[in-house]
Design a protein around this motif. Structure first.
Motif, PDB file in Angstrom:
ATOM      1  N   CYS A  55       0.845  -1.195   0.000  1.00 49.26           N
ATOM      2  CA  CYS A  55       0.000   0.000   0.000  1.00 49.26           C
ATOM      3  C   CYS A  55       0.884   1.250   0.000  1.00 49.26           C
ATOM      4  O   CYS A  55       1.742   1.385   0.866  1.00 49.26           O
ATOM      5  CB  CYS A  55      -0.916  -0.009   1.225  1.00 49.26           C
ATOM      6  SG  CYS A  55      -1.908   1.475   1.410  1.00 49.26           S
ATOM      7  N   ILE A  62      -0.503  -5.545   1.739  1.00 46.80           N
ATOM      8  CA  ILE A  62      -1.905  -5.935   1.691  1.00 46.80           C
ATOM      9  C   ILE A  62      -1.869  -7.444   1.498  1.00 46.80           C
ATOM     10  O   ILE A  62      -1.428  -7.936   0.454  1.00 46.80           O
ATOM     11  CB  ILE A  62      -2.650  -5.254   0.531  1.00 46.80           C
ATOM     12  CG1 ILE A  62      -2.589  -3.741   0.678  1.00 46.80           C
ATOM     13  CG2 ILE A  62      -4.087  -5.743   0.465  1.00 46.80           C
ATOM     14  CD1 ILE A  62      -3.129  -2.978  -0.509  1.00 46.80           C
ATOM     15  N   HIS A  68      -9.483  -4.580  -0.971  1.00 55.94           N
ATOM     16  CA  HIS A  68      -8.719  -3.343  -1.055  1.00 55.94           C
ATOM     17  C   HIS A  68      -9.200  -2.516  -2.247  1.00 55.94           C
ATOM     18  O   HIS A  68     -10.184  -2.861  -2.887  1.00 55.94           O
ATOM     19  CB  HIS A  68      -7.215  -3.646  -1.137  1.00 55.94           C
ATOM     20  CG  HIS A  68      -6.803  -4.434  -2.335  1.00 55.94           C
ATOM     21  ND1 HIS A  68      -6.934  -5.801  -2.418  1.00 55.94           N
ATOM     22  CD2 HIS A  68      -6.259  -4.044  -3.519  1.00 55.94           C
ATOM     23  CE1 HIS A  68      -6.475  -6.220  -3.583  1.00 55.94           C
ATOM     24  NE2 HIS A  68      -6.071  -5.173  -4.274  1.00 55.94           N
ATOM     25  N   HIS A  85      -5.001  -0.029   0.832  1.00 61.48           N
ATOM     26  CA  HIS A  85      -6.005  -0.442   1.820  1.00 61.48           C
ATOM     27  C   HIS A  85      -7.171   0.534   1.673  1.00 61.48           C
ATOM     28  O   HIS A  85      -6.960   1.716   1.359  1.00 61.48           O
ATOM     29  CB  HIS A  85      -5.462  -0.322   3.251  1.00 61.48           C
ATOM     30  CG  HIS A  85      -4.374  -1.299   3.572  1.00 61.48           C
ATOM     31  ND1 HIS A  85      -3.067  -0.915   3.686  1.00 61.48           N
ATOM     32  CD2 HIS A  85      -4.421  -2.625   3.818  1.00 61.48           C
ATOM     33  CE1 HIS A  85      -2.331  -1.981   3.993  1.00 61.48           C
ATOM     34  NE2 HIS A  85      -3.124  -3.035   4.075  1.00 61.48           N
ATOM     35  N   CYS A  88      -6.678   3.527   3.938  1.00 58.86           N
ATOM     36  CA  CYS A  88      -5.599   4.412   3.480  1.00 58.86           C
ATOM     37  C   CYS A  88      -6.061   5.269   2.308  1.00 58.86           C
ATOM     38  O   CYS A  88      -5.735   6.457   2.235  1.00 58.86           O
ATOM     39  CB  CYS A  88      -4.374   3.590   3.083  1.00 58.86           C
ATOM     40  SG  CYS A  88      -3.587   2.735   4.457  1.00 58.86           S
TER      41      CYS A  88
END
Length: 108
Positions: A55, A62, A68, A85, A88
């Motif tokens: 990520c 990940i 995701h 993610h 994120c």
């Protein structure tokens, strides 16, 4: 009697990128970020089995089978895709541009 067809036909007049996104386990949308348009595809965990990614938001892996987000600039190619993610990607505007690592964090 013929067997029931559960999947939509891909291609032809009704085939679209939305069908393609569903085919890979998620849906695709367009979002604006840093002054440009980004294609964003949500990937289901089952579609990510057997693969690991890093990520760019948190610089952590990940794991295989984790749901995701895949994002790339609208006019970017395959090499421009990044796997994030979900948390994120949602926090991308609140993060700094440089990843802050602890002293003992591995450098990959």
């Amino acid at each position: 009697m013929s067997p029931r067809r559960n999947r939509p036909k891909i291609g032809g007049p009704s085939g679209s990128s939305e069908d393609e996104g569903r085919r890979y386990g998620g849906f695709q949308s367009t979002e604006s970020w840093q002054g440009e348009e980004w294609n964003v595809r949500h990937v289901a965990g089952a579609s990510a089995a057997g693969k690991t990614y890093r990520c760019p938001g948190c610089d952590q892996e990940i794991a295989s089978g984790v749901a995701h987000v895949v994002a790339w600039p609208e006019y970017g190619g395959v090499d421009d895709r990044r796997h994030w993610h979900k948390a994120c990607w949602n926090a991308k505007d609140r993060r700094t541009t440089k990843v802050q690592r602890s002293r003992n964090a591995p450098r990959h």
